[in-house]
Design an enzyme around this catalytic site. Structure first.
Site, mmCIF file in Angstrom:
data_model
loop_
_atom_site.group_PDB
_atom_site.id
_atom_site.type_symbol
_atom_site.label_atom_id
_atom_site.label_comp_id
_atom_site.label_asym_id
_atom_site.label_seq_id
_atom_site.Cartn_x
_atom_site.Cartn_y
_atom_site.Cartn_z
ATOM 1 N N GLN A 132 -8.871 -5.202 2.235
ATOM 2 C CA GLN A 132 -8.939 -4.673 3.600
ATOM 3 C C GLN A 132 -10.018 -3.598 3.690
ATOM 4 O OE1 GLN A 132 -7.019 -5.404 6.504
ATOM 5 N NE2 GLN A 132 -8.688 -4.184 7.349
ATOM 6 N N CYS A 260 -6.014 -2.037 10.757
ATOM 7 C CA CYS A 260 -6.143 -3.223 9.896
ATOM 8 C C CYS A 260 -5.404 -4.430 10.472
ATOM 9 C CB CYS A 260 -5.652 -2.909 8.491
ATOM 10 S SG CYS A 260 -3.933 -2.405 8.443
ATOM 11 N N ARG A 288 -13.001 -9.381 7.463
ATOM 12 C CA ARG A 288 -12.217 -9.766 6.290
ATOM 13 C C ARG A 288 -12.817 -11.028 5.656
ATOM 14 N NH1 ARG A 288 -7.011 -8.121 5.539
ATOM 15 N NH2 ARG A 288 -7.421 -8.938 3.449
#
Ligand code: CP
Ligand code: NVA
Length: 303
Positions: A132, A260, A288
């Protein structure tokens, strides 16, 4: 052979190289350029906890690089019936080129990695979320440039994502101001390790003090996976820590807001902020994919 259990498993140089590779792969994808750098390579993805982004971005990353990914739910493997981690790790090493794992307990990941002869990637544990944070750094770099000049305000729970950001700040020179309620501070050993590595980390109790000079405001859920039984208490303890329009207005004019995901609108962040002009949350989510590709190339690509 190298594992990626912690963001601190990378050197500063390796971290920057991953960001640069991710940037290049992103550009190529936009131009429709395809590559098969991971042809005939397989990635096993073992999940003890749910996932949308990590699962899909890793799987698509493997496909787009010419390789193959296997989604494996912990409970569908013999692991779920008690097969030892050390046996699973050694067997998997005979089949696949790397393993990505999402686990409740970081110690499980460490045990698996001890017996694995192929790279093990942390796809989130209770302690860290390095993949992440690599995507986050790519995103911050795209929006703000030089990471050394950046101040990131972390608002809310000092959790796995926060821990990895703290270690990343030591590797990149980025400054962090962390605002959590009492007893929800980030992992003490990680903070100590990061500070020994030269991290510029400050702690303030009031979120208003954290955001004032921030280039980035970052928040995450108040109740992480595995903490569901604490939810009611956490809702009360974190009530002052919502990233709202009012809080964002106290910050710099061109501040960017990150999360996130998944987000709990009305808890750690409001719907207005997620959908608002400062939010870069969906670009962050996209990254990502690009960051994951760069991680995979670094760990199992040819030299
Ligand atoms: N941010 C993140 O890791 O999302 P998932 O839980 O959907 O993988
Ligand atoms: N801190 C969150 C991150 C989810 C991607 C959790 O661990 O549930």
């Amino acid at each position: 052979m190298k594992h990626l259990l912690s963001i601190a498993d990378l050197t500063s140089e390796e971290l920057i190289e991953i960001i640069k590779t991710a940037e290049k792969l992103k550009e190529e994808r936009y131009k429709g350029i395809t590559t098969d750098y991971l042809k005939n390579k397989s990635l096993a993805m073992i999940f003890e906890l749910p996932s949308t982004r990590t699962r899909v971005s890793f799987e698509v990353a493997m496909t787009e690089l010419g390789g193959h990914a296997l989604y494996l739910n912990w409970n569908d493997l013999q692991l779920g019936r008690g097969e030892p981690i050390k046996d699973t790790a050694r067997v998997m090493s005979r089949y696949v080129h790397a393993v990505m794992m999402r686990v409740r307990d970081h110690a499980v990941l460490e045990e698996y990695a001890r017996y694995s002869t192929v790279p093990v990637i942390n796809g989130l544990s209770n302690l860290e979320h390095p993949c992440q944070v690599l995507a986050d750094l790519l995103t911050i770099y795209e929006y703000k440039g030089d990471l050394k000049e950046i101040t990131l305000a972390w608002i809310g729970d000092g959790n796995n994502v926060c821990n990895s950001l703290i270690l990343a700040s030591a590797l990149t020179g980025m400054s962090m101001i962390i605002s959590t309620p009492e007893n929800y501070e980030p992992n003490r050993e990680i903070v100590k390790k990061a500070q020994e590595l030269g991290a510029k980390v400050k702690f303030v109790r009031d979120p208003k003090d954290a955001v004032r000079d921030a280039d980035v405001i970052y928040t995450d859920v108040w109740t992480s996976m595995g903490q569901e039984s604490e939810r009611e208490k956490r809702l009360k303890d974190f009530a002052r820590y919502q990233v709202s329009e009012e809080l964002v207005k106290l910050s710099t004019e061109d501040v960017v807001v990150m999360h996130c995901l998944p987000a709990h609108r009305g808890e750690e962040i409001t719907d207005e902020v997620v959908e608002g002009k400062h939010s870069i949350i969906f670009d962050q989510a996209e990254n990502r994919l690009h960051a994951q590709k760069a991680i995979l190339l670094r760990l199992i690509g040819e030299d």
